[in-house]
Design an enzyme around this catalytic site. Structure first.
Site, PDB file in Angstrom:
ATOM      1  CB  CYS A   1      -0.708  -0.073   1.205  1.00 20.42           C
ATOM      2  SG  CYS A   1      -1.746   1.568   1.659  1.00 20.42           S
TER       3      CYS A   1
ATOM      4  CB  CYS B   1       0.358   1.680   4.223  1.00 20.90           C
ATOM      5  SG  CYS B   1      -1.342   1.209   3.986  1.00 20.90           S
TER       6      CYS B   1
END
Length: 106
Positions: free
Chosen positions: A31, A34
């Protein structure tokens, strides 16, 4: 540097009984948002050391925990007090905004 706990099913229950609030970062290695939020969470852990415990939960490795908290997109940060959710933040954001979201809830 503040200690950041890696969340697993084995460590999760101990987090619920922490005497200070716990901020759980639900993330995944693939991600992009993230990855951009991770160093910000690390800095916040240092800034708020003693006031909040920070933990990171890899949703790929801990799908049951992500489902338990209804994590539908990542990154999701969940603030727990006394084992109960008191605040949730979804998505990457600058440090100042994240701090403004979290600090008043401590």
């Amino acid at each position: 540097m503040a200690e950041i706990t890696e969340v697993t099913p084995d460590t999760f229950n101990a987090l619920l009984s922490e005497p200070i609030p716990v901020l759980v970062d639900f993330w995944a290695p693939w991600c992009g948002p993230c990855r951009s939020l991770s160093p910000i969470v690390d800095e916040l852990a240092d800034d708020l050391a003693g006031r909040v415990k920070v933990a990171k939960c890899n949703v790929d490795e801990n799908q049951d925990l992500a489902m338990k908290f209804g994590v539908m997109s990542i990154p999701t940060l969940v603030l727990l007090k006394g084992g109960k959710e008191v605040h949730r933040v979804v998505g990457a954001m600058p440090k100042a905004r994240l701090a403004a979201e979290i600090e008043p809830k401590l």
